[in-house]
Design an enzyme around this catalytic site. Structure first.
Site, PDB file in Angstrom:
ATOM      1  N   ASP A 126       0.866  -1.173   0.000  1.00  0.00           N
ATOM      2  CA  ASP A 126       0.000   0.000   0.000  1.00  0.00           C
ATOM      3  C   ASP A 126       0.910   1.233   0.000  1.00  0.00           C
ATOM      4  O   ASP A 126       1.647   1.474   0.960  1.00  0.00           O
ATOM      5  CB  ASP A 126      -0.908  -0.028   1.243  1.00  0.00           C
ATOM      6  CG  ASP A 126      -1.876   1.147   1.271  1.00  0.00           C
ATOM      7  OD1 ASP A 126      -1.531   2.219   0.751  1.00  0.00           O
ATOM      8  OD2 ASP A 126      -2.967   0.996   1.850  1.00  0.00           O
TER       9      ASP A 126
ATOM     10  N   TYR B   5      -4.958  11.189  -3.879  1.00  0.00           N
ATOM     11  CA  TYR B   5      -5.355  12.510  -3.357  1.00  0.00           C
ATOM     12  C   TYR B   5      -4.410  13.018  -2.292  1.00  0.00           C
ATOM     13  O   TYR B   5      -4.618  14.081  -1.753  1.00  0.00           O
ATOM     14  CB  TYR B   5      -6.798  12.477  -2.832  1.00  0.00           C
ATOM     15  CG  TYR B   5      -7.105  11.343  -1.879  1.00  0.00           C
ATOM     16  CD1 TYR B   5      -6.710  11.404  -0.550  1.00  0.00           C
ATOM     17  CD2 TYR B   5      -7.792  10.213  -2.311  1.00  0.00           C
ATOM     18  CE1 TYR B   5      -6.996  10.363   0.325  1.00  0.00           C
ATOM     19  CE2 TYR B   5      -8.084   9.171  -1.454  1.00  0.00           C
ATOM     20  CZ  TYR B   5      -7.682   9.248  -0.131  1.00  0.00           C
ATOM     21  OH  TYR B   5      -7.953   8.212   0.725  1.00  0.00           O
ATOM     22  N   LYS B   6      -3.362  12.241  -1.966  1.00  0.00           N
ATOM     23  CA  LYS B   6      -2.381  12.723  -0.988  1.00  0.00           C
ATOM     24  C   LYS B   6      -1.246  13.423  -1.751  1.00  0.00           C
ATOM     25  O   LYS B   6      -1.440  14.510  -2.263  1.00  0.00           O
ATOM     26  CB  LYS B   6      -1.925  11.554  -0.116  1.00  0.00           C
ATOM     27  CG  LYS B   6      -3.079  11.060   0.779  1.00  0.00           C
ATOM     28  CD  LYS B   6      -2.793   9.798   1.559  1.00  0.00           C
ATOM     29  CE  LYS B   6      -4.045   9.390   2.352  1.00  0.00           C
ATOM     30  NZ  LYS B   6      -3.962   8.029   2.882  1.00  0.00           N
TER      31      LYS B   6
ATOM     32  N   ARG C  65       0.538  15.463  13.438  1.00  0.00           N
ATOM     33  CA  ARG C  65       1.123  14.969  12.207  1.00  0.00           C
ATOM     34  C   ARG C  65       1.320  16.136  11.240  1.00  0.00           C
ATOM     35  O   ARG C  65       0.399  16.916  10.999  1.00  0.00           O
ATOM     36  CB  ARG C  65       0.141  13.958  11.606  1.00  0.00           C
ATOM     37  CG  ARG C  65       0.767  12.777  10.933  1.00  0.00           C
ATOM     38  CD  ARG C  65      -0.312  11.789  10.522  1.00  0.00           C
ATOM     39  NE  ARG C  65      -1.318  12.393   9.650  1.00  0.00           N
ATOM     40  CZ  ARG C  65      -1.857  11.778   8.587  1.00  0.00           C
ATOM     41  NH1 ARG C  65      -1.484  10.549   8.271  1.00  0.00           N
ATOM     42  NH2 ARG C  65      -2.774  12.368   7.855  1.00  0.00           N
TER      43      ARG C  65
HETATM   44  C1  LIG Z   1      -5.142   7.204   3.000  1.00  0.00           C
HETATM   45  C2  LIG Z   1      -4.975   5.737   3.075  1.00  0.00           C
HETATM   46  C3  LIG Z   1      -5.952   4.863   2.586  1.00  0.00           C
HETATM   47  C4  LIG Z   1      -7.255   5.421   2.080  1.00  0.00           C
HETATM   48  O1  LIG Z   1      -8.119   4.492   1.561  1.00  0.00           O
HETATM   49  P1  LIG Z   1      -9.395   4.982   0.724  1.00  0.00           P
HETATM   50  O2  LIG Z   1     -10.071   3.768   0.313  1.00  0.00           O
HETATM   51  O3  LIG Z   1      -8.850   5.804  -0.415  1.00  0.00           O
HETATM   52  O4  LIG Z   1     -10.221   5.852   1.618  1.00  0.00           O
HETATM   53  C5  LIG Z   1      -5.692   3.508   2.597  1.00  0.00           C
HETATM   54  N1  LIG Z   1      -4.530   3.020   3.070  1.00  0.00           N
HETATM   55  C6  LIG Z   1      -3.567   3.843   3.565  1.00  0.00           C
HETATM   56  C7  LIG Z   1      -2.286   3.277   4.071  1.00  0.00           C
HETATM   57  C8  LIG Z   1      -3.779   5.219   3.600  1.00  0.00           C
HETATM   58  O5  LIG Z   1      -2.848   6.014   4.107  1.00  0.00           O
END
Ligand SMILES: *Cc1c(COP(=O)(O)O)cnc(C)c1O
Length: 412
Positions: free
Chosen positions: A201, A226-227, A375
């Site tokens: 991930d 989106y990050k 954070r």
């Molecule tokens: C932000 C984040 C997500 C977000 O998952 P969505 O399905 O896009 O809401 C998942 N895994 C990690 C490690 C994250 O930091």
């Protein structure tokens, strides 16, 4: 001007990426500092105009013709190829669509199915015990559906927890809370050594640091856009399936968009070759094309340059916090070693929720993670060194203020 303010000025003057700031919409307000790009990236200036054109012309005028004439139908693969170099992948292995959570599900179930092709007895999924919650929830369900046992483990327990029972391993590249960067090459090799497939991930590493998916032989990976990729709220996530595994990728969500002949409307399912096999249903075109426009900021930037600046920013933030913050008031939980650090700094602090609220009130935007973590995310394309110095100075003021109130018995 203080010594650290001068140092910030010098660092900004020498920063090759400083010109990129102009490609993002600035926050209103004097001295506003945005350190939450690890949660929602800032808006690139190119996006609103592009979206206006997509809505008014492509949808409003061309209507259904846009699926072909405006390239809507092939957007998931085309944008996947745009993300590929940022995570060290050759073209043809990434598809964009759905949320990260949904892609974790697809990748993890597909990984278990792949492992069982050669060894049907594999019945364990190892999941990062410190994972962002959604990955853990999805892994639990994927385990139940595939008849596997879920084994939570912290990355430092690997390779000890892996064995010939392990079907798949799911890890976060960077810990969302502490900002710790895990050793992707080592953990991937450890999973392969026991014959398991690994799913990474990349939510907190895509667009922040070099990932090297192809170079390290990663099997499957997912990440959000989106990050650090600035795709906008809820922009679609991505799924990487290594080229030589694509024919083995047996999706648990085989929607019609993943069919070899989607417009054949056939009753029998035949998976498409290549990355499109990871698609499900009709793509969310507005979000997807906003993301495509947002990715233009990467046209003349390397992820290596972004990483170098990210480390310089986080080093400088720590230096400023050490210089300004009241002694012993905050404790850094992000590793000091560069090879173990993502692009954020997490500070443990008493009354962290209250502290963050006050920081935001003064224009310094980070976020608070329960129970006691402040954070701060550093997006090198639009955060500069003067921002960092100012954020640390405001943080020190707030900390002094809060501890005074605590000792005076007026606050909590
Ligand atoms: C932000 C984040 C997500 C977000 O998952 P969505 O399905 O896009 O809401 C998942 N895994 C990690 C490690 C994250 O930091």
């Amino acid at each position: 001007m203080s010594e650290l303010e001068l140092k910030a000025e010098k660092l900004d003057a020498a920063d090759e990426l400083a010109v990129k700031r102009a490609e993002f919409v600035r926050e209103e307000g004097d001295g506003a500092v945005y350190l939450d790009g690890n949660s929602l990236g800032a808006l690139p200036v190119a996006v609103p105009g592009r979206i206006e054109d997509v809505v008014r012309r492509e949808w409003g005028e061309l209507r259904i013709r846009s699926w072909t004439e405006s390239g809507w139908w092939t957007a998931p693969e085309r944008i996947g190829d745009r993300i590929a170099p940022l995570v060290g992948a050759a073209a043809g292995q990434i598809v964009v669509g759905d949320s990260t959570s949904v892609n974790v599900f697809k990748a993890l179930v597909a990984a278990v199915r792949m492992a069982r092709l050669t060894d049907p007895g594999r019945n364990e999924i190892v999941v990062d015990a410190t994972t962002f919650p959604t990955d853990g929830y999805i892994a639990e369900s994927a385990a139940r559906m595939t008849g596997c046992t879920l084994r939570p483990a912290i990355p430092s327990e690997v390779p000890g927890v892996l064995g010939t029972r392990t079907a798949a391993v799911l890890f976060n590249h960077v810990d969302y809370r502490t900002g710790r960067l895990h050793d992707l090459p080592m953990l991937t090799a450890a999973a392969h050594l026991v014959g398991a497939y690994v799913v990474w991930d990349l939510c907190h590493s895509a667009g922040a640091l070099p990932v090297g998916l192809d170079a390290h032989g990663v099997d499957l990976a997912v990440g959000c856009t989106y990050k650090y990729l600035n795709g906008g709220p809820g922009s679609p996530a991505f799924l990487y399936v290594r080229e030589d595994l694509q024919d083995l990728f047996d999706s648990p969500l085989p929607g019609w968009n993943s069919h070899a002949e989607p417009f054949g409307m056939r009753p029998d399912y035949e998976p498409a070759p290549g990355a499109p096999r990871g698609r499900v249903g009709t793509p969310d075109i507005l979000s997807m094309l906003a993301l495509e426009a947002a990715l233009e900021v990467w046209d003349d930037v390397t992820v290596e340059a972004v990483r170098a600046k990210s480390l310089a920013l986080t080093d400088f933030f720590l230096e400023c916090v050490e210089a300004y913050a009241p002694e012993g008031r905050v404790e850094c939980v992000t590793p000091r070693a560069h090879r173990e650090r993502g692009s954020q700094i997490a500070l443990r602090c008493q009354g962290a929720g209250d502290v963050m609220e006050r920081l935001i009130g003064r224009g310094v935007v980070g976020d608070f993670r329960r129970p006691d973590v402040l954070r701060f995310g550093f997006a090198p394309l639009y955060v500069g060194f003067a921002d960092v110095e100012r954020a640390a100075r405001v943080l020190a003021d707030v900390l002094a203020e809060v501890s005074t109130e605590v000792s005076a018995g007026t606050g909590a």
